[in-house]
Write a protein that holds these residues in place. Structure first.
Motif, PDB file in Angstrom:
ATOM      1  N   GLY A 101       1.408   5.847 -39.770  1.00 55.19           N
ATOM      2  CA  GLY A 101       0.976   7.042 -39.249  1.00 55.19           C
ATOM      3  C   GLY A 101      -0.448   7.160 -39.000  1.00 55.19           C
ATOM      4  O   GLY A 101      -0.960   8.367 -38.398  1.00 55.19           O
ATOM      5  N   GLU A 102      -1.147   6.035 -38.855  1.00 54.60           N
ATOM      6  CA  GLU A 102      -2.591   6.024 -38.303  1.00 54.60           C
ATOM      7  C   GLU A 102      -2.686   5.129 -37.227  1.00 54.60           C
ATOM      8  O   GLU A 102      -1.867   4.090 -37.260  1.00 54.60           O
ATOM      9  CB  GLU A 102      -3.715   5.799 -39.348  1.00 54.60           C
ATOM     10  CG  GLU A 102      -3.882   6.714 -40.607  1.00 54.60           C
ATOM     11  CD  GLU A 102      -4.734   6.442 -41.492  1.00 54.60           C
ATOM     12  OE1 GLU A 102      -5.768   6.790 -41.520  1.00 54.60           O
ATOM     13  OE2 GLU A 102      -4.634   5.477 -42.263  1.00 54.60           O
ATOM     14  N   GLN A 103      -3.849   5.152 -36.346  1.00 57.71           N
ATOM     15  CA  GLN A 103      -3.913   4.168 -35.265  1.00 57.71           C
ATOM     16  C   GLN A 103      -5.311   3.266 -35.795  1.00 57.71           C
ATOM     17  O   GLN A 103      -6.126   3.633 -35.998  1.00 57.71           O
ATOM     18  CB  GLN A 103      -4.484   4.911 -34.056  1.00 57.71           C
ATOM     19  CG  GLN A 103      -3.185   5.690 -33.515  1.00 57.71           C
ATOM     20  CD  GLN A 103      -3.680   6.081 -32.228  1.00 57.71           C
ATOM     21  OE1 GLN A 103      -4.825   6.439 -31.858  1.00 57.71           O
ATOM     22  NE2 GLN A 103      -2.655   6.637 -31.399  1.00 57.71           N
ATOM     23  N   LEU A 104      -4.745   2.001 -36.185  1.00 58.80           N
ATOM     24  CA  LEU A 104      -5.819   1.042 -37.077  1.00 58.80           C
ATOM     25  C   LEU A 104      -5.979   0.031 -36.065  1.00 58.80           C
ATOM     26  O   LEU A 104      -4.895  -0.522 -35.579  1.00 58.80           O
ATOM     27  CB  LEU A 104      -5.373   0.792 -38.261  1.00 58.80           C
ATOM     28  CG  LEU A 104      -5.188   2.078 -39.369  1.00 58.80           C
ATOM     29  CD1 LEU A 104      -4.670   1.475 -40.740  1.00 58.80           C
ATOM     30  CD2 LEU A 104      -6.347   2.914 -39.505  1.00 58.80           C
ATOM     31  N   CYS A 105      -7.376  -0.721 -36.367  1.00 63.02           N
ATOM     32  CA  CYS A 105      -7.411  -2.056 -35.695  1.00 63.02           C
ATOM     33  C   CYS A 105      -6.845  -3.243 -36.860  1.00 63.02           C
ATOM     34  O   CYS A 105      -6.536  -2.824 -37.878  1.00 63.02           O
ATOM     35  CB  CYS A 105      -9.113  -2.407 -35.653  1.00 63.02           C
ATOM     36  SG  CYS A 105      -9.790  -2.381 -37.305  1.00 63.02           S
ATOM     37  N   ILE A 106      -6.896  -4.406 -36.185  1.00 62.75           N
ATOM     38  CA  ILE A 106      -6.140  -5.355 -36.962  1.00 62.75           C
ATOM     39  C   ILE A 106      -6.767  -5.549 -38.383  1.00 62.75           C
ATOM     40  O   ILE A 106      -6.474  -5.877 -39.560  1.00 62.75           O
ATOM     41  CB  ILE A 106      -5.902  -6.701 -36.366  1.00 62.75           C
ATOM     42  CG1 ILE A 106      -4.979  -7.665 -37.245  1.00 62.75           C
ATOM     43  CG2 ILE A 106      -7.279  -7.479 -36.149  1.00 62.75           C
ATOM     44  CD1 ILE A 106      -3.565  -7.039 -37.241  1.00 62.75           C
ATOM     45  N   SER A 107      -8.392  -5.519 -38.555  1.00 66.36           N
ATOM     46  CA  SER A 107      -9.022  -5.666 -39.575  1.00 66.36           C
ATOM     47  C   SER A 107      -8.755  -4.573 -40.529  1.00 66.36           C
ATOM     48  O   SER A 107      -8.656  -5.018 -42.043  1.00 66.36           O
ATOM     49  CB  SER A 107     -10.655  -5.675 -39.314  1.00 66.36           C
ATOM     50  OG  SER A 107     -10.908  -6.769 -38.277  1.00 66.36           O
ATOM     51  N   CYS A 108      -8.714  -3.388 -40.167  1.00 61.22           N
ATOM     52  CA  CYS A 108      -8.299  -2.404 -41.459  1.00 61.22           C
ATOM     53  C   CYS A 108      -7.000  -2.525 -41.711  1.00 61.22           C
ATOM     54  O   CYS A 108      -6.850  -2.135 -42.824  1.00 61.22           O
ATOM     55  CB  CYS A 108      -8.720  -0.995 -40.541  1.00 61.22           C
ATOM     56  SG  CYS A 108     -10.481  -0.580 -40.241  1.00 61.22           S
ATOM     57  N   ILE A 109      -5.999  -3.071 -40.793  1.00 60.10           N
ATOM     58  CA  ILE A 109      -4.789  -3.219 -41.533  1.00 60.10           C
ATOM     59  C   ILE A 109      -4.981  -4.157 -42.733  1.00 60.10           C
ATOM     60  O   ILE A 109      -4.299  -4.058 -43.628  1.00 60.10           O
ATOM     61  CB  ILE A 109      -3.722  -3.396 -40.284  1.00 60.10           C
ATOM     62  CG1 ILE A 109      -3.522  -2.110 -39.482  1.00 60.10           C
ATOM     63  CG2 ILE A 109      -2.295  -4.097 -40.818  1.00 60.10           C
ATOM     64  CD1 ILE A 109      -2.670  -2.594 -38.343  1.00 60.10           C
ATOM     65  N   GLU A 110      -5.368  -5.297 -42.257  1.00 58.97           N
ATOM     66  CA  GLU A 110      -5.390  -6.359 -43.087  1.00 58.97           C
ATOM     67  C   GLU A 110      -5.899  -6.062 -44.479  1.00 58.97           C
ATOM     68  O   GLU A 110      -5.707  -6.425 -45.542  1.00 58.97           O
ATOM     69  CB  GLU A 110      -6.268  -7.465 -42.368  1.00 58.97           C
ATOM     70  CG  GLU A 110      -5.464  -8.461 -41.547  1.00 58.97           C
ATOM     71  CD  GLU A 110      -6.283  -9.168 -40.829  1.00 58.97           C
ATOM     72  OE1 GLU A 110      -7.526  -9.486 -40.973  1.00 58.97           O
ATOM     73  OE2 GLU A 110      -5.776 -10.125 -40.056  1.00 58.97           O
ATOM     74  N   CYS A 116     -12.377   2.879 -39.234  1.00 58.95           N
ATOM     75  CA  CYS A 116     -13.681   2.336 -39.223  1.00 58.95           C
ATOM     76  C   CYS A 116     -14.413   2.520 -38.227  1.00 58.95           C
ATOM     77  O   CYS A 116     -15.735   2.589 -37.710  1.00 58.95           O
ATOM     78  CB  CYS A 116     -13.617   0.733 -39.135  1.00 58.95           C
ATOM     79  SG  CYS A 116     -12.984  -0.043 -37.698  1.00 58.95           S
ATOM     80  N   GLY A 117     -13.523   3.457 -36.916  1.00 60.81           N
ATOM     81  CA  GLY A 117     -14.382   3.809 -35.736  1.00 60.81           C
ATOM     82  C   GLY A 117     -14.652   2.935 -34.626  1.00 60.81           C
ATOM     83  O   GLY A 117     -15.127   3.247 -33.642  1.00 60.81           O
ATOM     84  N   GLU A 118     -14.368   1.683 -34.796  1.00 58.40           N
ATOM     85  CA  GLU A 118     -14.615   0.621 -33.963  1.00 58.40           C
ATOM     86  C   GLU A 118     -13.295   0.955 -32.602  1.00 58.40           C
ATOM     87  O   GLU A 118     -12.398   1.108 -32.795  1.00 58.40           O
ATOM     88  CB  GLU A 118     -14.326  -0.796 -34.440  1.00 58.40           C
ATOM     89  CG  GLU A 118     -15.622  -1.185 -35.320  1.00 58.40           C
ATOM     90  CD  GLU A 118     -16.760  -1.252 -34.735  1.00 58.40           C
ATOM     91  OE1 GLU A 118     -16.917  -1.918 -33.552  1.00 58.40           O
ATOM     92  OE2 GLU A 118     -17.869  -0.781 -35.451  1.00 58.40           O
ATOM     93  N   GLU A 119     -14.327   0.493 -31.359  1.00 57.86           N
ATOM     94  CA  GLU A 119     -13.216   0.700 -30.279  1.00 57.86           C
ATOM     95  C   GLU A 119     -12.688  -0.672 -30.064  1.00 57.86           C
ATOM     96  O   GLU A 119     -13.369  -1.723 -29.998  1.00 57.86           O
ATOM     97  CB  GLU A 119     -14.200   0.780 -29.072  1.00 57.86           C
ATOM     98  CG  GLU A 119     -13.135   1.145 -27.753  1.00 57.86           C
ATOM     99  CD  GLU A 119     -14.054   1.589 -26.726  1.00 57.86           C
ATOM    100  OE1 GLU A 119     -13.126   2.169 -25.722  1.00 57.86           O
ATOM    101  OE2 GLU A 119     -15.355   1.404 -26.626  1.00 57.86           O
TER     102      GLU A 119
END
Length: 64
Positions: A47-56, A36-39
């Motif tokens: 294999g990706e760096q994701l925020c908790i919302s995108c993981i959910e 999502c591009g959010e900081e």
């Protein structure tokens, strides 16, 4: 994803000596979600760096 950003505070405007490329404010790491591009706080997931919302959003919903 990691992006390095220039956060120069204008030392010369404050009457201080600029140390150029050695300044810690020149290349400050900022971490952004690959989806999502959010900081935000990131987690390594598939294999990706994701925020908790995108993981959910990627996890399957289970009916209870």
């Amino acid at each position: 994803m990691v992006k390095y950003e220039d956060e120069c505070v204008g030392c010369t405007d404050l009457g201080l000596h600029c140390i150029g490329g050695a300044c810690r404010n020149r290349n400050v790491p900022h971490f952004y979600c690959d989806k999502c591009g959010e900081e935000d706080e990131l987690y390594e997931f598939e294999g990706e760096q994701l925020c908790i919302s995108c993981i959910e959003n990627r996890l399957p919903k289970v009916a209870v």
